[in-house]
Structures are given as structure tokens and as C-alpha cells.
Design a protein around this motif. Structure first.
Motif, PDB file in Angstrom:
ATOM      1  N   LYS B 164      34.141  42.731  20.227  1.00 57.00           N
ATOM      2  CA  LYS B 164      34.625  42.265  18.932  1.00 57.00           C
ATOM      3  C   LYS B 164      33.638  41.298  18.303  1.00 57.00           C
ATOM      4  O   LYS B 164      33.899  40.118  18.147  1.00 57.00           O
ATOM      5  CB  LYS B 164      35.974  41.578  19.134  1.00 57.00           C
ATOM      6  N   GLY B 332      20.291  34.645  14.197  1.00 57.89           N
ATOM      7  CA  GLY B 332      20.320  33.222  13.897  1.00 57.89           C
ATOM      8  C   GLY B 332      20.501  32.992  12.399  1.00 57.89           C
ATOM      9  O   GLY B 332      21.217  32.106  11.961  1.00 57.89           O
ATOM     10  N   ASP B 333      19.829  33.833  11.599  1.00 62.17           N
ATOM     11  CA  ASP B 333      19.888  33.680  10.148  1.00 62.17           C
ATOM     12  C   ASP B 333      21.158  34.250   9.539  1.00 62.17           C
ATOM     13  O   ASP B 333      21.703  33.690   8.598  1.00 62.17           O
ATOM     14  CB  ASP B 333      18.692  34.401   9.508  1.00 62.17           C
ATOM     15  N   HIS B 334      21.581  35.388  10.028  1.00 63.63           N
ATOM     16  CA  HIS B 334      22.662  36.090   9.331  1.00 63.63           C
ATOM     17  C   HIS B 334      23.948  36.184  10.129  1.00 63.63           C
ATOM     18  O   HIS B 334      24.939  36.725   9.649  1.00 63.63           O
ATOM     19  CB  HIS B 334      22.190  37.492   8.936  1.00 63.63           C
ATOM     20  N   GLU B 336      26.343  34.060  11.158  1.00 60.13           N
ATOM     21  CA  GLU B 336      27.590  33.454  10.699  1.00 60.13           C
ATOM     22  C   GLU B 336      28.198  34.235   9.538  1.00 60.13           C
ATOM     23  O   GLU B 336      29.378  34.549   9.525  1.00 60.13           O
ATOM     24  CB  GLU B 336      27.342  31.995  10.300  1.00 60.13           C
ATOM     25  N   GLU B 337      27.321  34.601   8.589  1.00 64.65           N
ATOM     26  CA  GLU B 337      27.777  35.346   7.406  1.00 64.65           C
ATOM     27  C   GLU B 337      28.306  36.728   7.810  1.00 64.65           C
ATOM     28  O   GLU B 337      29.376  37.161   7.359  1.00 64.65           O
ATOM     29  CB  GLU B 337      26.559  35.475   6.486  1.00 64.65           C
ATOM     30  N   ARG B 339      29.375  37.716  10.798  1.00 63.83           N
ATOM     31  CA  ARG B 339      30.585  37.636  11.615  1.00 63.83           C
ATOM     32  C   ARG B 339      31.799  37.410  10.727  1.00 63.83           C
ATOM     33  O   ARG B 339      32.872  37.960  10.963  1.00 63.83           O
ATOM     34  CB  ARG B 339      30.449  36.535  12.671  1.00 63.83           C
ATOM     35  N   GLN B 340      31.595  36.612   9.672  1.00 59.03           N
ATOM     36  CA  GLN B 340      32.696  36.382   8.728  1.00 59.03           C
ATOM     37  C   GLN B 340      33.077  37.689   8.035  1.00 59.03           C
ATOM     38  O   GLN B 340      34.247  38.037   7.931  1.00 59.03           O
ATOM     39  CB  GLN B 340      32.250  35.337   7.702  1.00 59.03           C
ATOM     40  N   ARG B 341      32.057  38.434   7.584  1.00 55.59           N
ATOM     41  CA  ARG B 341      32.342  39.684   6.891  1.00 55.59           C
ATOM     42  C   ARG B 341      32.958  40.698   7.850  1.00 55.59           C
ATOM     43  O   ARG B 341      33.840  41.473   7.479  1.00 55.59           O
ATOM     44  CB  ARG B 341      31.034  40.224   6.297  1.00 55.59           C
ATOM     45  N   ASN B 343      34.844  39.991  10.460  1.00 52.05           N
ATOM     46  CA  ASN B 343      36.246  39.607  10.669  1.00 52.05           C
ATOM     47  C   ASN B 343      37.098  40.018   9.480  1.00 52.05           C
ATOM     48  O   ASN B 343      38.242  40.435   9.646  1.00 52.05           O
ATOM     49  CB  ASN B 343      36.358  38.099  10.899  1.00 52.05           C
ATOM     50  N   ASN B 344      36.528  39.885   8.290  1.00 52.33           N
ATOM     51  CA  ASN B 344      37.227  40.341   7.093  1.00 52.33           C
ATOM     52  C   ASN B 344      37.479  41.846   7.167  1.00 52.33           C
ATOM     53  O   ASN B 344      38.571  42.327   6.878  1.00 52.33           O
ATOM     54  CB  ASN B 344      36.358  39.989   5.870  1.00 52.33           C
ATOM     55  N   LEU B 346      37.647  43.668   9.913  1.00 52.48           N
ATOM     56  CA  LEU B 346      38.630  43.925  10.972  1.00 52.48           C
ATOM     57  C   LEU B 346      40.050  43.713  10.475  1.00 52.48           C
ATOM     58  O   LEU B 346      40.978  44.382  10.900  1.00 52.48           O
ATOM     59  CB  LEU B 346      38.403  42.949  12.130  1.00 52.48           C
ATOM     60  N   ASN B 347      40.188  42.751   9.541  1.00 54.00           N
ATOM     61  CA  ASN B 347      41.499  42.366   9.049  1.00 54.00           C
ATOM     62  C   ASN B 347      42.134  43.388   8.140  1.00 54.00           C
ATOM     63  O   ASN B 347      43.302  43.257   7.807  1.00 54.00           O
ATOM     64  CB  ASN B 347      41.358  41.070   8.260  1.00 54.00           C
TER      65      ASN B 347
END
Lengths: 404, 348
Positions: B164, B332-334, B336-337, B339-341, B343-344, B346-347
Motif C-alpha cells: 500500500k 525524496g522529491d516526489h 510525499e506528493e 503518496r498523498q495522491r 491515498n486519494n 485509494l479512497n
């Protein structure tokens, strides 16, 4: 009463109050130190913004009075050069990069590379050489992010936790649709909690009545059966549900054997499984307060009601039910608030669309190391819970809460 | 209190006192790993021989890659771990945030002998592993052989389990979509490339179960919840050794490293260095592959292993034909962005 006696009386009253305070002081201090203070410190992270201020102090000073549109001049760039080469030596450039990266994805490696280049080879005029290292520095958006951080506080995390952000002009706008996630998650968290609360009430109320009205021996056995599951660790019970619900698990085997279904149902990794497992875990929390209230009710009242001509339904509705409401309210509030924080059960038996706020808090704490975001999410969850509690206290009154 | 209970209390108290006296005779340090088969292999290859050679006792702890635990220790000034094993995401983030010691490479004998990317300022590579996919050979007699098969639910029907996180998954999705390994990161670096990865994942979303810890894919495959899963190759290797009828597919595998790091502010810094020096000796490093199918990170460490283990080693020539090396700069650069997208996504 003469004056002297009155003074004596007051003195002894003061002393008694002092004793009371002294006796509770250790507990109060303990709670403050181990509970209130850490939570407050954690929540404070949702507005703290130390990185840019501490790493780029001269740049921020030089940037004062910037118009917010143009590319800053040589004075700002040479201040940036000074700050960044110092950051490279102090090994803080990555920390700075990570912070800017949150608002401008991709910035991390650009900041680190620029800092490295400045510490080793770049020469003035910096307003030429720094944008030559990376065009990133020639974008007003970059400077807007830096200028916004001229304060040690930020609303970035609090906005982001509500799917909002600030655009280049500092206006609050909605996050892009493919990054928005938390509003959905908050709604889901409250929806699942409410659903579980209702189901535990529907199951728990009759059961509590049965236990309270059964002969003591039978009642005790039933109560022990409820308590047995109450005493079992939540992780164990959740894992047991995994075994039961999985595609090749016991429930599917039985359904197939009985011919009730023709193919195996998707029970695990679903909303159904999550609600089922959470209901089982929460049932005792709803049931026990109701049970303890029911136990204290006198059976004479029901007899009196029927002797006065009320049928069983009327007697239940008008005499019994109102008296058990404090227990119902306490049980439901307890279950609802506990459900808001569920993490392990949705993680193990739920699918990706069943995860609740806590799992995102854990994600930001554990994996992303973005504690500001975790604090913002946790703060909203806490605030929502307290608001609900306050509304509840206003509507029902805390005096009517009865935990047993 | 009766006399007996008083005596019992006295004896118990004395016992506690004795236990509380530190054993001065023996030095000890705490090393933290990922548990399971992986940590078992480290115990055999490193911890036991290290104690035998130096007399330093190794206390083991387990975690699931949460660098936050180290961060909390470092920030509160009570660091109780001396060395830990981290994945590449942990290595980058921990180093960026100043949670790990910056290593003195002179003390460790330099970085030259290591594979590219297996050392950073704070971290020294411990193993090379890969994320690949495995299937249940009881279900598919003619099994999948190519990365594209992992996403082909027509040809190979049934549920799949994926980790995941977008990390590695995007790379696998693009390779399954026909992107050559060498071009994966060029494409991922463009917005269209990200959309393409999501589109490929969309095509299979309803058939996916998501895993989070390393042992989950093995369990999901074993209990029939899924027919195929992505996994860290060592976990599948171990399951096959335990008698499971699983098969691994190395086509499109994503190679990655795990690293040893030292938390900043450890009280046993010298012991930490002593352990690292021991663990990266080529001869010692070579022994780990005997216990799990992970390769060494040094070019001069030559594992002496049996045929089966060799057949499951990601870096063995017959397996290393169409592989991708994970690019930690990109993540390292991308990360966080994305993973957020993710998760969005997945939702929905």
C-alpha cells in the motif's frame, strides 16, 4: 455567633479546602505532566513553522518589503547565498528542502543541490548565478512560499488537513481534486462511528435487558460471556475476525456448505467486515452502562404501570425506557468516542476505503515524519470530539450520564 | 502480613536488586531490525558471530520501518537503539531530518567497494533485495512469466496483493505497461507519466488487496486470499523453503537496498562503529545470503551459497535481466506528493 467563632469557622473551612487540594494535587500534577502537556506540545506542532525562519534568517530580512510579484534583486540573492552555504555546512539544507517541498513538490533536491553548489563554487552576482543553478529560484511562487514563512507560525498544516491551501497570492483555495482526501476521511470516520454506535445499541439494549431481568445465576453467566470478550485484547479479537471473514475462512465455508451462497463472498477488506468487527469489540462498552442502570430500576414501577392499565408497550415506552436513557446516553457516547479513534481494526479487516482518520495520523507520524500534519489531523479530531461532547452536555446534561 | 509472605517479599525484593545491578563484565548494544525471516538471517550472519568475536552482547529490537521512533528518541535525548536497519525511504528522510549520525567513512574504510547508490552520507548498504511478484503454483500450472502478467486479469484471473504505497508500484505499473526499465524514471518525472501509472493501476484496482507489513503477502498467498502478490523476494524465498508451492517472477523486479544507520546521540557510538565495521567486512557480508536470498552490497563480497538460494538471488545473472534500480532521489522529491495522491486514489 461572635466574631472569634466565625473566624475559627472560616479558618477550619479554609484548612479543609487546602487538605482537599493537597490530596488531589499529586493526581492533578501527574495528569498535567503525562497527559495534558504532551498533547498540548504535540498539537502545537500543527502551527509551528521553525524551518525556514531558522535556516534562512538573512534572506527573510532582505525579503522584507518584497512586492510579491517580481523576482527579488541582488541583495536578496546574496543573502540567500550566505544562508544556503551556511545550511550546507550545518547539514540543514535537506530539512529546509523538505519543508519547501511540502508546498512545492520537487523542491527538495533543488534546494540541496543549490546549497551544495553555493558552498563549493557559485560566485556573485548571485541574482545571475543562483537562477542559473536552478530556474526554480527565478519563479515568484518559490519566493512567495519563503516570504509566507517569515513568521514562526503557519496555517499550512491546518489548511492542508481540510484539503485547503494558499495559492501564490496567499489566498485560501481548495487543494487540487487529486490531492484532496481528508474531508472524505473525516466524514467517513464519523459515519462509521455513528453506524457502529447504532448497531451496538440495537443489539446491546435487549441483551442488557435480558441479563438484568434473568435469574441471578443465568444473568451472571450471560454477563461473564459478555465480559470475557471485553477482557480479550482488541488485537486478538480483530485477528480472530480476520480468520473468520477471509475468503477461505470459516464463515464462507459454512455459507457454502449450507448452500446459502454459490461462490465465496468478499467479507474481509470490506466496509461490512469493518462494521461487524468494530460492533463486536464495542458491544460491551454500550451494553455495560445500560445494564448497570437497568439493574438499579425497581420492578415495582413496571408492575405499578400495568396495574394502572398500561399495556406492555406503553409501560415500556413511558416508564421503563425513560429511566434507562442515562445508561443509553453514556453507553452510546462512550462507544462513539472510542470508535472515532479506531485504527487497528479497519487496518486489518477493512479495505482502502474504510480507513479512518487515525490511520492517516499514524501514517504521517510513522512514515512521512510530517508531525505537523499529524498534529493538525489529531487536533481536528479532538476538537470535533469535544464539540460533540459539549453539544451532548447542553442537550442531555452531563448529570444524566451514568456509567454504572 | 504473615511471616511467609514477608519472607517472600524480602526474597523478591532482593532478586530485583540483583537484577538491577548492571553487568559490568559485558558490554552490550541494541540493534533493531524488521523482524521475521530478515532479522533471523541477520542474527545468524551478524549478531551471533559479532558477539562471539568481540564479546559484545547484542540486544535485538524489532520495528516496522518507523523512523519516527528514532526521531522521537533523538528529540527527547534518550536514544536506546545503537544501530538499525532502514529501507531507502527511511535512510533518505532520517538523514535529511538530522536523525542519523553522519558516518565517518574513513573509520569504515571508504565507500569505493560498494555498489552505486548503496551508500549515503548517513547510511551504509546492508543488503540488495528486490520487490518482485510471486504466485501460487497450485493455482497456475502454466504460471505468469512477465511483469505484464501481474496486471493481466484476463489471462490470470484472481486477486492480487500490492504493497500500500506508490513506491515501487508505479515503477511496476509502467513496466507492465511496456515501458523499458531504463526509461521508467524519465517518464515518471512528467505529469503524463504519473497519469499513465494511475491509469494502469485503475485497470486492476478492483482486483487488489493491499498489504503493509512484509509477512502479509506470504500469508495472503498461503491462505488463498490472492493468487499473486508483490513481495520482498526474501520473504517468498523463506516461504518456499518452508514448503509453500510459490514461484517467483524476476522479470521487472525493482532492486533496492536496505541500510545500516546509527541514531544521532547514541551513547555507544564506538560500539556502533565496531559493529558496522564488522558487518561490512566482505567475508561477513557474504554469509548473510546463506540465510536469506538477499545479495551483498559490496562488489568484493562473494556469497558462498547453495543452488536454490542462488536461483532466488535478485542479483544472480539469470534473474537480473530486466530489472530496475529504485531511484531514491525521485522518491525524496516526489514521495510525499505522490503518496498523498495515491491515498486519494485509494479512497475513491
Amino acid at each position: 455567633m461572635d466574631r472569634h467563632l466565625l473566624a475559627l469557622h472560616r479558618k477550619s473551612g479554609r484548612r479543609r479546602r487546602l487538605y482537599a487540594v493537597a490530596l488531589t494535587a499529586p493526581l492533578v500534577i501527574f495528569i498535567m505532566l503525562t497527559f495534558v502537556a504532551p498533547i498540548a506540545m504535540m498539537l502545537a506542532r500543527s502551527i509551528q513553522n521553525p524551518e525556514i525562519m531558522t535556516i534562512l534568517p538573512t534572506t527573510l530580512t532582505a525579503l522584507e518589503g518584497w512586492d510579491g510579484q517580481s523576482i527579488p534583486g541582488e541583495a536578496v540573492f546574496s543573502a540567500l547565498a550566505m544562508d544556503l552555504s551556511a545550511a550546507h555546512k550545518a547539514r540543514t539544507s535537506a530539512e529546509l528542502g523538505t519543508r519547501i517541498n511540502r508546498e512545492l513538490p520537487g523542491a527538495r533536491s533543488k534546494v540541496i543541490a543549490t546549497a551544495r553548489a553555493l558552498a563549493t563554487k557559485a560566485q556573485p552576482p548571485y541574482s545571475q548565478t543562483i537562477p542559473a543553478i536552478d530556474a526554480f529560484w527565478a519563479s515568484p511562487e518559490t519566493w512567495a512560499v519563503i516570504a509566507r514563512s517569515a513568521s514562526s507560525y503557519t496555517d499550512y498544516y491546518l489548511l492542508a488537513a481540510l484539503d485547503l491551501k494558499r495559492d501564490g497570492h496567499g489566498k485560501v483555495v481548495a487543494a487540487p481534486a487529486n490531492q484532496a482526501i481528508f474531508l472524505d476521511v473525516f466524514v467517513r470516520t464519523f459515519w462509521i462511528s455513528a453506524l457502529v454506535t447504532v448497531v451496538t445499541l440495537l443489539l446491546g439494549y435487549p441483551l442488557a435487558y435480558l441479563i438484568a431481568s434473568a435469574p441471578p445465576r443465568v444473568g451472571n453467566i450471560l454477563l461473564i460471556l459478555v465480559l470475557l470478550s471485553f477482557w480479550t485484547s482488541i488485537l486478538v479479537r480483530t485477528t480472530a475476525w480476520v480468520v473468520l471473514l477471509q475468503t477461505n475462512g470459516v464463515i464462507n465455508d459454512i455459507l457454502l456448505f449450507l448452500g446459502l451462497t454459490h461462490e465465496r463472498l468478499q467479507l474481509i477488506f470490506s466496509r461490512f467486515g469493518t462494521i461487524l468487527a468494530m460492533t463486536q469489540i464495542q458491544l460491551p462498552f454500550t451494553l455495560l452502562p445500560i445494564y448497570s442502570v437497568m439493574r438499579s430500576l425497581s420492578p415495582n414501577l413496571m408492575r405499578a404501570a400495568s396495574s394502572l392499565g398500561a399495556g406492555p408497550i406503553t409501560a415500556f415506552r413511558r416508564v421503563y425506557l425513560p429511566q434507562t436513557l442515562p445508561g443509553v446516553a453514556a453507553g452510546c457516547l462512550l462507544t462513539f468516542i472510542l470508535c472515532l479513534g479506531y485504527y487497528i481494526t479497519p487496518a486489518l479487516v477493512g479495505g482502502p476505503t474504510d480507513q479512518m482518520v487515525s490511520s492517516y495520523i499514524a501514517l504521517y507520524i510513522n512514515r512521512e515524519l510530517n508531525w505537523g500534519m499529524a498534529a493538525a489531523l489529531g487536533g481536528y479530531l479532538l476538537a470535533a470530539t469535544l464539540t460533540l461532547y459539549a453539544v451532548y452536555a447542553r442537550l442531555v446534561g452531563l448529570g444524566s450520564l451514568k456509567l454504572g | 502480613m504473615t511471616t511467609t509472605t514477608r519472607w517472600a517479599a524480602l526474597v523478591a525484593g532482593a532478586g530485583l536488586l540483583i537484577a538491577a545491578v548492571p553487568a559490568h563484565a559485558q558490554q552490550q548494544m541494541t540493534i533493531t531490525g524488521w523482524g521475521g525471516a530478515y532479522q533471523a538471517s541477520q542474527r545468524e550472519a551478524y549478531f551471533k558471530p559479532f558477539t562471539e568475536k568481540t564479546g559484545i552482547k547484542v540486544v535485538e529490537e524489532e520495528y516496522n520501518g518507523e523512523v519516527s521512533k528514532v526521531r522521537a528518541m533523538v528529540q527527547s535525548g534518550s536514544v536506546s537503539w545503537d544501530v538499525l536497519d532502514v529501507d531507502s525511504q527511511g535512510a533518505i528522510e532520517g538523514c535529511d531530518q538530522g536523525v542519523f549520525e553522519v558516518l565517518d567513512w574513513d573509520r569504515l574504510g571508504g565507500r569505493d567497494a560498494f555498489l552505486d547508490g548503496s551508500t549515503t552520507d548517513c547510511a551504509v548498504g546492508s543488503v540488495t533485495y528486490s520487490t518482485l511478484f510471486a504466485y501460487n503454483a497450485d493455482i497456475f500450472k502454466e504460471g505468469p512469466t512477465r511483469i505484464a502478467d501481474l496486471f493481466d486479469v484476463e489471462k490470470f484471473p484472481g486477486k492480487r496483493a500490492f504493497q500500500k504505497t506508490p513506491y515501487v508500484l508505479f515503477e511496476l505499473a509502467l513496466m507492465a505497461d511496456g515501458v523499458p526499465a531504463a526509461e521508467v524514471y524519465d517518464i515518471l518525472n512528467t505529469p503524463e507519466g504519473i497519469d499513465r501509472a494511475f491509469a494502469k493501476l485503475d485497470s486492476i484496482k478492483d482486483h487488489v488487496v493491499w498489504w503493509e507489513t512484509g509477512e502479509q503477502p506470504v500469508q495472503l498467498l498461503a491462505n488463498g486470499e490472492v493468487v499473486m502478490t508483490t513481495a520482498w523476494n526474501g520473504r517468498i524465498f523463506n516461504a518456499i523453503k518452508d514448503g509453500k508451492n510459490f514461484k517467483t517472477v524476476f522479470d521487472g523486479q525493482v532492486l533496492d537496498y536496505n541500510f545500516w544507520v546509527v541514531p544521532k546521540g547514541t551513547k555507544n557510538l564506538d560500539l556502533s562503529y565496531e559493529f558496522l565495521k564488522f558487518a561490512i567486512t566482505p567475508e561477513v557480508m557474504a554469509t548473510q545470503s546463506r540465510f536469506i536470498a538477499y545479495g551483498p552490497t559490496r562488489t568484493d563480497a562473494k556469497p558462498d551459497i547453495d543452488e536454490f538460494t542462488f536461483s532466488q538471488l535478485p542479483t544472480a545473472p539469470q534473474n537480473n535481466t530486466n530489472s530496475l534500480v529504485q531511484n531514491y532521489q525521485f522518491w525524496g522529491d516526489h514521495g510525499e506528493e505522490l503518496r498523498q495522491r495515491f491515498n486519494n486514489w485509494l479512497n475513491q
